[in-house]
Design an enzyme around this catalytic site. Structure first.
Site, short mmCIF file in Angstrom:
data_model
loop_
_atom_site.label_atom_id
_atom_site.label_comp_id
_atom_site.label_asym_id
_atom_site.label_seq_id
_atom_site.Cartn_x
_atom_site.Cartn_y
_atom_site.Cartn_z
N LYS A 1 46.50 -14.60 -3.65
CA LYS A 1 47.71 -13.86 -4.03
C LYS A 1 47.34 -12.47 -4.58
O LYS A 1 47.91 -11.45 -4.19
CB LYS A 1 48.48 -14.65 -5.10
CG LYS A 1 49.64 -13.89 -5.70
CD LYS A 1 50.20 -14.51 -6.98
CE LYS A 1 51.10 -13.53 -7.70
NZ LYS A 1 51.64 -14.00 -8.95
N LYS B 1 45.08 -4.87 -13.29
CA LYS B 1 44.85 -6.30 -13.00
C LYS B 1 44.38 -6.50 -11.55
O LYS B 1 43.42 -7.21 -11.29
CB LYS B 1 46.16 -7.05 -13.25
CG LYS B 1 46.26 -8.43 -12.68
CD LYS B 1 45.66 -9.48 -13.56
CE LYS B 1 45.69 -10.84 -12.86
NZ LYS B 1 44.92 -11.82 -13.55
N THR C 1 51.81 -11.74 -12.88
CA THR C 1 51.05 -10.85 -12.00
C THR C 1 51.93 -10.55 -10.79
O THR C 1 52.23 -11.46 -10.01
CB THR C 1 49.74 -11.52 -11.52
OG1 THR C 1 48.96 -11.87 -12.66
CG2 THR C 1 48.95 -10.58 -10.63
P1 NAD Z 1 53.55 -21.60 -12.52
O1 NAD Z 1 54.08 -21.72 -11.14
O2 NAD Z 1 52.83 -22.75 -13.14
O3 NAD Z 1 54.75 -21.18 -13.52
C1 NAD Z 1 55.82 -20.36 -13.18
C2 NAD Z 1 57.08 -20.97 -13.79
O4 NAD Z 1 58.18 -20.09 -13.54
C3 NAD Z 1 57.46 -22.34 -13.19
O5 NAD Z 1 57.53 -23.29 -14.23
C4 NAD Z 1 58.80 -22.08 -12.51
O6 NAD Z 1 59.66 -23.19 -12.57
C5 NAD Z 1 59.31 -20.91 -13.32
N1 NAD Z 1 60.35 -20.14 -12.64
C6 NAD Z 1 60.34 -19.63 -11.38
N2 NAD Z 1 61.48 -18.93 -11.14
C7 NAD Z 1 62.21 -19.00 -12.29
C8 NAD Z 1 63.48 -18.49 -12.67
N3 NAD Z 1 64.23 -17.77 -11.84
N4 NAD Z 1 63.93 -18.76 -13.92
C9 NAD Z 1 63.18 -19.48 -14.79
N5 NAD Z 1 61.98 -20.00 -14.47
C10 NAD Z 1 61.49 -19.76 -13.24
O7 NAD Z 1 52.62 -20.30 -12.50
P2 NAD Z 1 51.50 -19.88 -13.59
O8 NAD Z 1 50.17 -20.41 -13.15
O9 NAD Z 1 52.00 -20.17 -14.95
O10 NAD Z 1 51.44 -18.31 -13.33
C11 NAD Z 1 52.46 -17.45 -13.82
C12 NAD Z 1 52.02 -16.01 -13.52
O11 NAD Z 1 50.76 -15.75 -14.17
C13 NAD Z 1 51.80 -15.73 -12.03
O12 NAD Z 1 52.28 -14.44 -11.75
C14 NAD Z 1 50.28 -15.83 -11.88
O13 NAD Z 1 49.79 -15.03 -10.80
C15 NAD Z 1 49.81 -15.29 -13.22
N6 NAD Z 1 48.49 -15.75 -13.64
C16 NAD Z 1 48.13 -17.06 -13.50
C17 NAD Z 1 46.86 -17.47 -13.90
C18 NAD Z 1 46.44 -18.93 -13.76
O14 NAD Z 1 45.25 -19.21 -13.92
N7 NAD Z 1 47.36 -19.85 -13.52
C19 NAD Z 1 45.96 -16.55 -14.46
C20 NAD Z 1 46.37 -15.22 -14.63
C21 NAD Z 1 47.63 -14.83 -14.21
#
Ligand code: NAD
Length: 299
Positions: free
Chosen positions: A244, A169, A94
């Site tokens: 966010k 979204k 997102t």
């Molecule tokens: P998270 O922080 O758990 O996971 C993100 C991952 O990306 C981490 O493991 C981090 O180490 C990795 N990362 C960051 N920079 C990196 C790079 N340069 N190279 C490789 N890996 C890298 O976040 P999440 O909860 O999995 O959310 C991911 C996305 O999905 C976000 O944009 C969030 O807004 C969206 N989202 C989350 C949810 C939820 O309920 N968690 C629901 C819908 C959408």
């Protein structure tokens, strides 16, 4: 079956990558976190030593990263020019609409087809493969992305051109944030007026005030279906993530001069709750505790 490079194996990406592996794809994973990589490996992925290395011979690329700056950097440094030209690129993070459009334009200039395909549904839906994807991009890019997205979700909808997935979204989540606050203040007032809250739920869920925040995600413990309110507001969709998304919505509103008084108020309230009162890690329905501080969940 395809070779899929998967970058970002956090809360969401971990389950999504596991579902692609389960479907028979060869998933090559990279994350900056060693823990996330080890978990992905245990669930059927092969680890790469860098994002660029994961691109080798990939038919498809999926990214699930925190925010726009991570997506811009990963595509510029490790995807474009590194993945084979025929690979279909899907960013499921997102992020802001502007970054999504910019990255897709850069991808097109470098000869790639790409969609922005953010998701609705939380960690449980990512695990279960029941996410809803809203995708932006050309018809051709969408049709190439669809089979992969369908293996991670229950619904895949083409929202429009590049950036339309992100636009849909944040419009959806702005509505969700505003209706959650409205639901919380309504139940708090109903309580002060002496109404039985389950009775009020039974009335309003069948009357014109009905909305998803009430009928499917009631913020009141013990009322309506089981929700995070029944688990002391643990799990679910964290208030920090709602904040966010509301900030992204306000940024987008400003960019097109849209008047969004309710979205703006929801952003202010979620900032106070998540950052001022330490509610960031709680489910977003826990904002009811700020709206009515006499509220106490069951022990
Ligand atoms: P998270 O922080 O758990 O996971 C993100 C991952 O990306 C981490 O493991 C981090 O180490 C990795 N990362 C960051 N920079 C990196 C790079 N340069 N190279 C490789 N890996 C890298 O976040 P999440 O909860 O999995 O959310 C991911 C996305 O999905 C976000 O944009 C969030 O807004 C969206 N989202 C989350 C949810 C939820 O309920 N968690 C629901 C819908 C959408």
């Amino acid at each position: 079956m395809a070779k899929v490079a998967f970058i970002g194996l956090g809360n969401m990406g971990g389950g999504m990558a596991a579902n692609l592996a389960q479907a028979g794809h060869e998933v090559v994973a990279f994350d900056l976190s060693e823990d996330a990589l080890a978990r992905a490996e245990a669930r059927g992925a092969t680890r790469a030593t860098s994002a660029a290395e994961a691109m080798k011979d990939a038919h498809a690329v999926v990214t699930m990263l925190p925010a726009g700056k991570h997506v811009r950097a990963v595509y510029a440094e490790s995807v474009l020019g590194k993945a084979p030209k025929g690979a279909i690129l899907m960013d499921c993070s997102t992020i802001d609409v502007e970054s999504a459009r910019a990255v897709i334009a850069e991808a097109a200039a470098a000869g790639y087809e790409m969609v922005d395909a953010p998701v609705s549904g939380g960690i449980a839906a990512a695990e279960a493969g029941t996410l809803t994807f809203m995708a932006g991009g050309t018809d051709a890019a969408f049709e190439r992305a669809r089979p992969f997205l369908e293996q991670m979700g229950k619904a895949v909808i083409h929202a429009g051109e590049a950036g339309a997935g992100q636009a849909a979204k944040i419009c959806n989540n702005m509505l969700l944030g505003a209706t959650m606050v409205a639901t919380c203040e309504t139940f708090a007032m109903a309580k002060k007026l002496g109404l039985d809250l389950q009775t009020f739920f039974d009335i309003s869920s069948k009357a014109s005030g009905q909305c998803w925040s009430m009928t499917s995600y009631c913020p009141v413990p013990g009322v309506g279906p089981e929700t995070p309110a029944d688990r002391d507001y643990e799990g679910g969709f964290a208030a920090a993530l709602m904040l966010k998304d509301l900030r992204l919505a306000m940024e987008a509103a400003q960019s097109v001069d849209a008047y969004t008084p309710m979205g703006s108020e929801a952003e202010t309230l979620y900032a106070r709750f998540a950052e001022g009162l330490g509610g960031a890690g709680k489910d977003f329905s826990a904002i009811i505790r700020m709206i009515d501080d006499s509220w106490t969940p069951p022990a």
